[in-house]
Design an enzyme around this catalytic site. Sequence first.
Site, mmCIF file in Angstrom:
data_model
loop_
_atom_site.group_PDB
_atom_site.id
_atom_site.type_symbol
_atom_site.label_atom_id
_atom_site.label_comp_id
_atom_site.label_asym_id
_atom_site.label_seq_id
_atom_site.Cartn_x
_atom_site.Cartn_y
_atom_site.Cartn_z
ATOM 1 N N SER A 174 0.808 -1.208 0.000
ATOM 2 C CA SER A 174 0.000 0.000 0.000
ATOM 3 C C SER A 174 0.852 1.273 0.000
ATOM 4 O O SER A 174 1.511 1.576 -0.966
ATOM 5 C CB SER A 174 -0.964 -0.029 1.185
ATOM 6 N N LYS A 190 -0.650 -4.289 -3.379
ATOM 7 C CA LYS A 190 -1.935 -3.799 -2.875
ATOM 8 C C LYS A 190 -2.205 -2.423 -3.483
ATOM 9 O O LYS A 190 -1.575 -1.448 -3.130
ATOM 10 C CB LYS A 190 -1.895 -3.715 -1.341
ATOM 11 N N GLN A 237 -10.245 1.740 -0.107
ATOM 12 C CA GLN A 237 -11.516 1.443 0.541
ATOM 13 C C GLN A 237 -12.154 2.683 1.176
ATOM 14 O O GLN A 237 -11.456 3.609 1.568
ATOM 15 C CB GLN A 237 -11.346 0.391 1.642
#
Length: 551
Positions: free
Chosen positions: A318, A343, A347
């Site tokens: 991330s 990743k 969200q």
Amino acid sequence: MIENSKGEQQNKLNIWMPMLFGLVSAFSVYIGFQLRDSTQPARSSITNAKPVSKIINKANTGKLDEIIRFIDSKYVDEVDQEKLINKAIEAMLEELDPHSNYIKSEDLQEVNESLGGSFEGVGIQFYVLNDTILVVSPVTGGPSEKVGIMAGDKIIEIEDSTVAGVGIKNQDVVGMLRGKRGSQVSVNVQRSGNEKLLPFTITRDKIPDYSVDAGYMVDKEIGYLKISRFSGTTFQEFMDKIEKMNGLGMKHLIIDVRQNPGGYLSAATKIVEQIFSKRDLIVYTEGRTQRKKEYKSTGRNFYDIDKVAILIDEGSASASEILAGAIQDMDRGIIVGRRSFGKGLVQEQYNLSDRSAIRLTVARYFTPSGRCIQKEYKGKEKREYHDDVGKRLESGELESQDSSAVVSDTTKFYTSEGRVVYGGGGISPDIFVPIDPVINNMFYVKSQQYMNEFVYKLTDKQKDLVNGYESIEDFNQNFNKSETIFKDFIAYLEEKEIVYNKNEFNDAKSRIKLNLKALLARRLFKEDGFYQIMNQSDPVFLKALEDLKTK
């Protein structure tokens, strides 16, 4: 990755958990993981929570309501309606992606309670997948890391109880692992590449809350920073370390984000701003209902940083990948290590009326060249998706540069200087360094969990053992008791009835001696001392150092 706005800073629930692994891993971490100002690391991006009624067309929910009413009024047996609804929600989200998830109200409450102050526990991030407790990562400097628990380990037994395949719940795991500081808990874990379960005894302790673990001068010109997650305080911690090293003459910088699961997007972009000297694109996000949003550097950095190296591995995710991707795409530095996690999804959290919540993937993020590094998940079960790191080890990818070059997306993207890079499956390093085989040495694995305990007992008995050293450099150069301490440690292991063979012993000896010395250095000089000693034989660090010195 967490998008950190003013509104989100006010919302304590806007924390992001590594790999998905949902909120369940968040409160699990607090089996011993302290958050400060909603700074939980994560591999998901979470924006401001919104009422779910604003995003769901009620006309489309009629069929579900009808079925629930029929079951409630006509079904032959009594049913737990809440449990039934939870199962339905989970099944729907299961059809989406590995990072969209449902957060039960009781789990959400645990998180709220855990955000208030300091915590004591074993210090792991975990989630329960298919009836198995999977360690997402041990908290840096925490009790579990100190005994040798690793990301990807599966906890099979806690004390004398089997916890795999018995329907254990997250709150049950918390209850079994939580405890007072100084108390102990025994676990047996399954690790990829090992047939037998590995036993560990963890002494519960206060969990550290810093995110920049170490920052020191490697030599007169090169500085080193270890960042374990991107939290609300990371940038300030980063700047404090940079200011100190700048005063000591720092020109070049190594940033270590190995095993860093991510966190706040803003923390990563602010750090990149201090490396970029122009108004360059750092990252952008875009989704079906989300407009393209660009994050650019300001072109205003406080310190001059010349050459840069970023250290990554299969646990870098991330926000860590945003940092590495920006540096790589803009040809601002070198990326050293192994392929990152992959990743690239964002969200948003939506609160429900019963104080539960859902987190939905609403966008993807893209590096400056336009690539999305999200690894493939369609057609895969969540277990297969999350077991990817173990498969990399089994396939030989972590040991071979040729294997690591395999990419899931063959679309070519180009860096600012025209070099070819690829999307999908993470960030591939510019310089590949294979995984150190000693981590799978059974004697090393068994001995690691006793090292910290041994060092603490040793220094309690011999209080002058590490006294008289004015600096880490002084300790590193003049400490001459490593061989004696190693022999004492072997005797200590024999008292614990640790069995090993000659080959394992010979292969692990030098690393064990180094670990013991590093732990002694930590007693004197905290994390800077620990990493300065350990990096002396770290092949990824040494490769980056060599490259910075030769270019």
